[in-house]
Structures are given as structure tokens and as C-alpha cells.
Scaffold this motif. Structure first.
Motif, PDB file in Angstrom:
ATOM      1  N   PHE A 264      31.052  53.387  74.285  1.00  0.00           N
ATOM      2  CA  PHE A 264      31.301  54.785  73.918  1.00  0.00           C
ATOM      3  C   PHE A 264      32.768  55.087  73.585  1.00  0.00           C
ATOM      4  CE2 PHE A 264      27.329  55.195  76.381  1.00  0.00           C
ATOM      5  CZ  PHE A 264      26.566  55.934  75.491  1.00  0.00           C
ATOM      6  N   ASN A 265      33.614  54.056  73.452  1.00  0.00           N
ATOM      7  CA  ASN A 265      35.032  54.329  73.179  1.00  0.00           C
ATOM      8  C   ASN A 265      35.347  54.329  71.691  1.00  0.00           C
ATOM      9  OD1 ASN A 265      34.683  51.413  73.173  1.00  0.00           O
ATOM     10  ND2 ASN A 265      36.886  51.339  72.855  1.00  0.00           N
ATOM     11  N   THR A 266      34.355  53.976  70.833  1.00  0.00           N
ATOM     12  CA  THR A 266      34.642  53.882  69.396  1.00  0.00           C
ATOM     13  C   THR A 266      33.849  54.915  68.595  1.00  0.00           C
ATOM     14  OG1 THR A 266      32.934  52.186  69.125  1.00  0.00           O
ATOM     15  CG2 THR A 266      35.179  51.412  69.523  1.00  0.00           C
ATOM     16  N   ILE A 267      33.527  56.012  69.256  1.00  0.00           N
ATOM     17  CA  ILE A 267      32.783  57.085  68.578  1.00  0.00           C
ATOM     18  C   ILE A 267      33.304  58.426  69.109  1.00  0.00           C
ATOM     19  CG2 ILE A 267      30.879  56.974  70.310  1.00  0.00           C
ATOM     20  CD1 ILE A 267      30.346  57.695  66.564  1.00  0.00           C
ATOM     21  N   GLY A 268      33.375  59.423  68.255  1.00  0.00           N
ATOM     22  CA  GLY A 268      33.858  60.737  68.690  1.00  0.00           C
ATOM     23  C   GLY A 268      32.874  61.401  69.635  1.00  0.00           C
ATOM     24  N   SER A 269      33.387  62.253  70.497  1.00  0.00           N
ATOM     25  CA  SER A 269      32.530  62.862  71.523  1.00  0.00           C
ATOM     26  C   SER A 269      31.355  63.632  70.922  1.00  0.00           C
ATOM     27  CB  SER A 269      33.355  63.796  72.413  1.00  0.00           C
ATOM     28  OG  SER A 269      33.919  64.817  71.628  1.00  0.00           O
ATOM     29  N   GLY A 270      31.557  64.223  69.755  1.00  0.00           N
ATOM     30  CA  GLY A 270      30.491  65.017  69.115  1.00  0.00           C
ATOM     31  C   GLY A 270      29.314  64.173  68.645  1.00  0.00           C
TER      32      GLY A 270
ATOM     33  N   PHE B 275      43.462  61.331  61.839  1.00  0.00           N
ATOM     34  CA  PHE B 275      44.866  61.750  61.817  1.00  0.00           C
ATOM     35  C   PHE B 275      45.392  61.929  60.393  1.00  0.00           C
ATOM     36  CE2 PHE B 275      44.883  59.688  66.139  1.00  0.00           C
ATOM     37  CZ  PHE B 275      45.082  60.875  66.837  1.00  0.00           C
ATOM     38  N   ARG B 276      44.914  61.102  59.450  1.00  0.00           N
ATOM     39  CA  ARG B 276      45.446  61.168  58.076  1.00  0.00           C
ATOM     40  C   ARG B 276      44.796  62.261  57.237  1.00  0.00           C
ATOM     41  NH1 ARG B 276      47.972  56.898  55.459  1.00  0.00           N
ATOM     42  NH2 ARG B 276      46.476  57.039  53.763  1.00  0.00           N
ATOM     43  N   GLU B 277      43.464  62.455  57.442  1.00  0.00           N
ATOM     44  CA  GLU B 277      42.751  63.370  56.533  1.00  0.00           C
ATOM     45  C   GLU B 277      41.876  64.375  57.269  1.00  0.00           C
ATOM     46  OE1 GLU B 277      40.964  61.018  53.088  1.00  0.00           O
ATOM     47  OE2 GLU B 277      41.426  59.471  54.561  1.00  0.00           O
ATOM     48  N   ASN B 278      42.054  64.460  58.582  1.00  0.00           N
ATOM     49  CA  ASN B 278      41.235  65.338  59.424  1.00  0.00           C
ATOM     50  C   ASN B 278      39.732  65.057  59.267  1.00  0.00           C
ATOM     51  OD1 ASN B 278      41.070  67.235  61.445  1.00  0.00           O
ATOM     52  ND2 ASN B 278      40.826  68.951  60.015  1.00  0.00           N
ATOM     53  N   LYS B 279      39.385  63.786  59.098  1.00  0.00           N
ATOM     54  CA  LYS B 279      37.975  63.379  59.008  1.00  0.00           C
ATOM     55  C   LYS B 279      37.612  62.644  60.294  1.00  0.00           C
ATOM     56  CE  LYS B 279      37.725  62.915  53.997  1.00  0.00           C
ATOM     57  NZ  LYS B 279      37.949  61.966  52.902  1.00  0.00           N
ATOM     58  N   TRP B 280      36.696  63.238  61.032  1.00  0.00           N
ATOM     59  CA  TRP B 280      36.353  62.690  62.354  1.00  0.00           C
ATOM     60  C   TRP B 280      34.844  62.421  62.472  1.00  0.00           C
ATOM     61  CZ3 TRP B 280      40.559  61.643  65.358  1.00  0.00           C
ATOM     62  CH2 TRP B 280      41.729  62.383  65.116  1.00  0.00           C
ATOM     63  N   ASN B 281      34.153  62.438  61.328  1.00  0.00           N
ATOM     64  CA  ASN B 281      32.677  62.430  61.395  1.00  0.00           C
ATOM     65  C   ASN B 281      32.064  61.115  60.907  1.00  0.00           C
ATOM     66  OD1 ASN B 281      33.476  62.789  58.810  1.00  0.00           O
ATOM     67  ND2 ASN B 281      31.929  64.322  58.278  1.00  0.00           N
ATOM     68  N   HIS B 282      32.607  59.995  61.382  1.00  0.00           N
ATOM     69  CA  HIS B 282      32.115  58.691  60.946  1.00  0.00           C
ATOM     70  C   HIS B 282      31.789  57.832  62.174  1.00  0.00           C
ATOM     71  CE1 HIS B 282      36.511  59.032  61.047  1.00  0.00           C
ATOM     72  NE2 HIS B 282      36.451  57.901  61.727  1.00  0.00           N
ATOM     73  N   ALA B 283      31.113  56.713  61.899  1.00  0.00           N
ATOM     74  CA  ALA B 283      30.756  55.791  62.991  1.00  0.00           C
ATOM     75  C   ALA B 283      30.744  54.375  62.448  1.00  0.00           C
ATOM     76  CB  ALA B 283      29.369  56.147  63.537  1.00  0.00           C
ATOM     77  N   PHE B 284      30.888  53.400  63.321  1.00  0.00           N
ATOM     78  CA  PHE B 284      30.824  51.999  62.890  1.00  0.00           C
ATOM     79  C   PHE B 284      29.374  51.543  62.775  1.00  0.00           C
ATOM     80  CE2 PHE B 284      35.081  51.928  64.969  1.00  0.00           C
ATOM     81  CZ  PHE B 284      35.807  51.600  63.828  1.00  0.00           C
ATOM     82  N   LYS B 285      29.153  50.667  61.777  1.00  0.00           N
ATOM     83  CA  LYS B 285      27.829  50.061  61.621  1.00  0.00           C
ATOM     84  C   LYS B 285      28.034  48.596  61.261  1.00  0.00           C
ATOM     85  CE  LYS B 285      23.305  50.101  60.299  1.00  0.00           C
ATOM     86  NZ  LYS B 285      22.303  50.357  61.317  1.00  0.00           N
TER      87      LYS B 285
END
Ligand code: NAP
Length: 213
Positions: free
Chosen positions: A132-138, A199-209
Motif C-alpha cells: 500500500f505504499n505505492t498508491i495514493g490514499s484515495g 509534484f510536477r503536474e498535480n496529477k495524483w490519479n494513477h497506479a502501477f500495473k
């Protein structure tokens, strides 16, 4: 149904707590100041409990570590070893230093060893599993991405990784077991990569696959 003790009262602790309650667990969140969680408790009903960190470590059959990275070692060292012995701890922390990121790249206070390896040395009879450390809380509980995201895990106990893997699948992720605690260093580094678009583009809505042929 196993009880869950969450050490950490921030957005991660509250979100995962809500997730465990959704799946029928009794949850206690441990904090130095329970008053700040009265809203969380009221919202989550009779399975939501609050306590100090020692009470929470005793309460949980499974534990979750979700404190600020810089506070994690001191917290684990402060707990009675008996309350941790033999238990699985889902370690969601990242060793983020207090310095500002540079060009969107976070700074860590760790060097050769991961934070989880350090914690594993402090509590050797406890089974830490990085997750759970590589995904945003949302997006930690049943996120809706175009396909199922991957959660990378690592830890020394096969039984604990199996237990955590089942939880992660319920929470809507594919599990990729990267091996022992040694691999947690790399999984912690993924947090730096994950945060760069934020931090660069205020994009926080991604995940690793992890794609597979
Ligand atoms: N935010 C995210 O989206 C996200 C995603 C993945 C991983 N993470 C990682 O998850 C962890 C929690 O993140 P967060 O954003 O929920 O909260 P946070 O603001 O990083 O940490 C809040 C928690 O840390 C504890 N804490 C802070 N300073 C302390 C100190 N000096 N001594 C003892 N405890 C202290 C607080 O304890 P009290 O309750 O006692 O005040 C609180 O429980 C972090 O390691 C973070 O890197 C965060």
C-alpha cells in the motif's frame, strides 16, 4: 474475523481502517490524540475503535503501520515486543525526508537499507509486509481504474505475505510478490516515481500495473 490495529491516524490509516471495516473486521486506530478521530469513528459505526498506540498493538491480530516515515522506527521500538510478536504488520510507510522534493523527486532519509528492513531489525519476531505504499490514499480500497492495478509486496514470512495478499485482492489489486524484506527497498523507491507526476503536474490519479505477455 481477525481484528485490525492501525498504527497511524492520517489519511492512510483512516482509509485502510474504513476498508477493513467494510470487509467486516473490527478496527482500532492508534494515535497520540484520539479526539481528532471522533468523526472517523462516528462515520464507521460499532466496529470502529480508537486507542493509544500500545492499546492498538495489543488489539490487532493483524497490524497496519501508517505513520509518518520519520516516526515509524521510534514508534515500533516504543511498543511492548510481546504485543507485536508473531503478528503480521502491513507496512504502508515511506521513508520520506523532511526536505522538499527537487524537480518533483522526493528525498528519502534511508540509504542502503529500506525503512522496512530497519523496522524488521527493531522487531525481529514480527512479520513485516511492505504494501500500500505505492498508491495514493484515495485509491487504496477498490479503486476504479481501467484495469486492475498491481500492488507490489515484499517480506520475509510466506504466511504473512499470503495473508496480506488475500486482503489486497479483496481491496481490488493484483498482487506481485517481489520476495524478501530486501526487495522492500525497491518498492519504497517506487513511491518516488509515483509522486513525480503529482509534484510536477498535480496529477495524483494513477497506479502501477505490471504487464505480462
Ligand atoms: N498519503 C498518501 O496518499 C500515502 C500513500 C501511500 C503511502 N503513504 C505513507 O503512509 C504513511 C502515512 O501517511 P499519511 O499521509 O496518512 O499520514 P502522515 O501525515 O504521513 O502521518 C500521520 C501519522 O504519523 C504520526 N506521527 C507523525 N509525527 C509523529 C511523531 N513525531 N511521533 C509519533 N507519531 C507521529 C501521527 O501520529 P498521531 O496520530 O499520534 O498524531 C499520525 O498517525 C506515510 O509513511 C506515507 O509516506 C502515504
Amino acid at each position: 474475523m481477525k481484528t485490525v490495529g492501525i498504527l497511524g491516524s492520517g489519511i492512510v490509516g483512516q482509509t485502510l481502517g474504513e476498508g477493513f471495516i467494510k470487509y467486516g473486521h473490527k478496527v482500532m486506530i492508534g494515535t497520540r490524540d484520539t479526539s481528532k478521530l471522533s468523526e472517523w469513528q462516528a462515520k464507521n459505526g460499532q466496529n470502529a475503535h480508537l486507542g493509544n498506540t500500545s492499546e492498538t498493538a495489543i488489539f490487532g491480530d493483524i497490524l497496519v503501520l501508517a505513520t509518518k516515515g520519520t516516526a515509524a522506527k521510534e514508534l515500533i521500538a516504543s511498543l511492548d515486543a510481546k504485543s507485536l510478536e508473531g503478528k503480521t504488520i502491513i507496512d504502508a510507510t515511506n521513508p520520506i525526508a523532511d526536505e522538499a522534493p527537487e524537480d518533483g523527486v522526493l528525498k528519502f532519509f534511508t540509504k542502503e537499507k529500506s525503512l522496512m528492513e530497519i523496522l524488521q531489525e527493531v522487531a525481529p519476531k514480527t512479520n513485516f509486509v511492505k504494501a500500500f505504499n505505492t498508491i495514493g490514499s484515495g485509491f487504496m480500497v477498490n479503486p476504479s481504474f481501467e484495469s486492475k492495478p498491481t500492488m507490489f509486496i515484499a517480506g520475509n514470512s510466506e504466511d504473512s505475505k499470503k495473508e496480506v495478499g488475500e486482503i489486497i485482492e479483496k481491496f481490488g489489486f493484483e498482487v506481485e510478490d517481489m520476495g524478501t524484506a530486501k526487495a522492500s527497498n525497491v518498492i519504497e523507491q517506487l513511491c518516488i516515481l509515483w509522486c513525480i507526476p503529482g509534484f510536477r503536474e498535480n496529477k495524483w490519479n494513477h497506479a502501477f500495473k505490471l504487464m505480462k505477455a
